[in-house]
Design a protein around this motif. Structure first.
Motif, mmCIF file in Angstrom:
data_model
loop_
_atom_site.group_PDB
_atom_site.id
_atom_site.type_symbol
_atom_site.label_atom_id
_atom_site.label_comp_id
_atom_site.label_asym_id
_atom_site.label_seq_id
_atom_site.Cartn_x
_atom_site.Cartn_y
_atom_site.Cartn_z
ATOM 1 N N VAL A 7 -13.251 73.694 78.791
ATOM 2 C CA VAL A 7 -13.330 73.658 80.200
ATOM 3 C C VAL A 7 -12.040 73.801 80.665
ATOM 4 O O VAL A 7 -10.989 73.705 80.044
ATOM 5 N N LEU A 8 -11.918 74.353 81.968
ATOM 6 C CA LEU A 8 -10.753 74.543 82.743
ATOM 7 C C LEU A 8 -10.636 73.401 83.648
ATOM 8 O O LEU A 8 -11.740 73.293 84.505
ATOM 9 N N PRO A 10 -16.619 75.141 83.460
ATOM 10 C CA PRO A 10 -16.561 75.687 81.949
ATOM 11 C C PRO A 10 -15.753 76.886 82.088
ATOM 12 O O PRO A 10 -15.564 77.706 83.080
ATOM 13 N N ALA A 11 -14.896 76.983 80.925
ATOM 14 C CA ALA A 11 -14.046 78.271 80.994
ATOM 15 C C ALA A 11 -14.775 79.469 80.313
ATOM 16 O O ALA A 11 -15.635 79.091 79.287
ATOM 17 N N MET A 67 -3.280 73.505 85.665
ATOM 18 C CA MET A 67 -4.492 74.105 85.052
ATOM 19 C C MET A 67 -4.298 73.451 83.869
ATOM 20 O O MET A 67 -3.137 73.742 82.959
ATOM 21 N N PHE A 68 -5.470 72.930 83.156
ATOM 22 C CA PHE A 68 -5.511 72.910 81.536
ATOM 23 C C PHE A 68 -6.602 73.630 80.969
ATOM 24 O O PHE A 68 -7.703 73.430 81.563
ATOM 25 N N LEU A 69 -6.604 74.167 79.973
ATOM 26 C CA LEU A 69 -7.487 74.807 79.071
ATOM 27 C C LEU A 69 -7.711 73.936 78.070
ATOM 28 O O LEU A 69 -6.898 73.408 77.121
ATOM 29 N N VAL A 77 -5.964 69.624 74.994
ATOM 30 C CA VAL A 77 -5.351 70.651 75.598
ATOM 31 C C VAL A 77 -4.722 71.912 74.861
ATOM 32 O O VAL A 77 -3.803 71.685 73.940
ATOM 33 N N LYS A 78 -5.332 72.865 75.147
ATOM 34 C CA LYS A 78 -5.017 74.087 74.275
ATOM 35 C C LYS A 78 -3.810 74.804 74.902
ATOM 36 O O LYS A 78 -3.086 75.568 74.420
ATOM 37 N N GLU A 79 -4.001 74.994 76.302
ATOM 38 C CA GLU A 79 -2.994 75.741 77.113
ATOM 39 C C GLU A 79 -2.950 75.076 78.507
ATOM 40 O O GLU A 79 -4.046 74.509 78.988
ATOM 41 N N SER A 80 -1.717 75.275 79.266
ATOM 42 C CA SER A 80 -1.462 74.768 80.444
ATOM 43 C C SER A 80 -0.657 75.524 81.208
ATOM 44 O O SER A 80 0.200 76.316 80.696
ATOM 45 N N ARG A 81 -0.881 75.256 82.678
ATOM 46 C CA ARG A 81 0.044 75.873 83.634
ATOM 47 C C ARG A 81 0.387 74.873 84.682
ATOM 48 O O ARG A 81 -0.524 74.152 84.946
#
Length: 188
Positions: free
Chosen positions: A1-2, A72-73, A43-45, A28-32
Motif C-alpha cells: 500500500v501507499l 493500494p500501490a 509517503m511510505f510504500l 516500509v520499503k520506501e519513503s519520502r
C-alpha cells in the motif's frame, strides 16, 4: 500500500509514523518526506500491509495529522523513468549507499532519524543482519539547498555517521540512466 499523510509540522513526525507502521506488521520499503513552510508531507510504500491497521495506528500517534490516505500501490517495478534518469536535475544529489551498523535495539530508526534531521531521505532500503551488524543498502537523497534544508557537506555528514559507530562502506554518486529504447511505449 501507499501511505500519504500531511499536516502542520510537529517535530519528529517521520520517525513516529514509521514506527507506528512497522508495529502493524507492515514493512516500509520506501519513503519520502518533505517539510516546507511549517507543513509536512510524507509517503511510505509498505509491503505486508493491512491498510485499516496502518490508518488507525498512524492516527493514534499523530494527533495533528490533517490528511491520511492508505491506498493500494501500483506496480512500482514497472516505473521505467524515475529520479535516476540521465536528464533529472536530482541525479547530482543521489548517492548509492552501503552502511554497516553495530546492532542494538532501535539502531535503524536512530540512524534514519539522524539522516532525516539533516535533510537526507533514504529510499529503496534493504536492511539485513550480518553477524553482529545491521547492513543498510539503498539510496540517500541529499537536500538540494532549494528548500528548507541547506545543502549537506558530505564529508561532515560521513564523519558524524562514523562518530555514531556507523561504518560507511559506500556513499557514491549515482549515474543517471534513461530507459532502453521502446520502454516508454511498453509501459503505456
Amino acid at each position: 500500500v501507499l501511505v500519504h499523510m500531511g499536516g502542520v509540522d510537529s517535530g519528529e513526525i517521520f520517525s513516529v509514523a514509521h514506527k507506528a507502521i512497522c508495529k502493524t506488521g507492515g514493512e516500509v520499503k520506501e519513503s519520502r518526506s518533505v517539510r516546507l513552510g511549517g507543513r509536512y508531507s510524507q509517503m511510505f510504500l509498505v509491503s505486508n500491509a493491512d491498510a485499516q491497521k496502518i490508518d488507525a495506528a498512524v492516527r493514534a500517534v499523530c494527533p495533528l495529522i490533517e490528511h491520511i490516505s492508505v491506498v493500494p500501490a501500483r506496480q512500482t517495478t514497472k516505473d521505467l523513468k524515475g529520479p535516476y534518469c540521465a536528464t533529472s536535475p536530482l541525479v547530482p544529489f543521489v548517492r548509492a549507499m552501503h552502511m554497516e551498523l553495530p546492532w542494538k535495539s532501535g539502531i535503524v530508526d536512530e540512524i534514519t532519524e539522524f539522516l532525516n534531521v539533516n535533510g537526507v531521505t533514504m529510499t529503496d532500503i534493504n536492511e539485513y543482519r550480518a553477524g553482529k551488524d545491521v547492513v543498510l543498502e539503498g539510496f540517500a537523497h541529499l537536500p538540494t539547498g532549494l528548500a528548507e534544508f541547506p545543502q549537506v557537506n558530505e564529508s561532515d555528514l560521513l564523519l558524524k555517521l562514523e562518530k555514531l559507530g556507523v561504518k560507511v562502506v559506500q556513499f557514491t554518486k549515482v549515474k543517471g540512466q534513461d530507459p532502453p529504447p521502446g520502454a516508454q511505449m511498453a509501459a503505456a
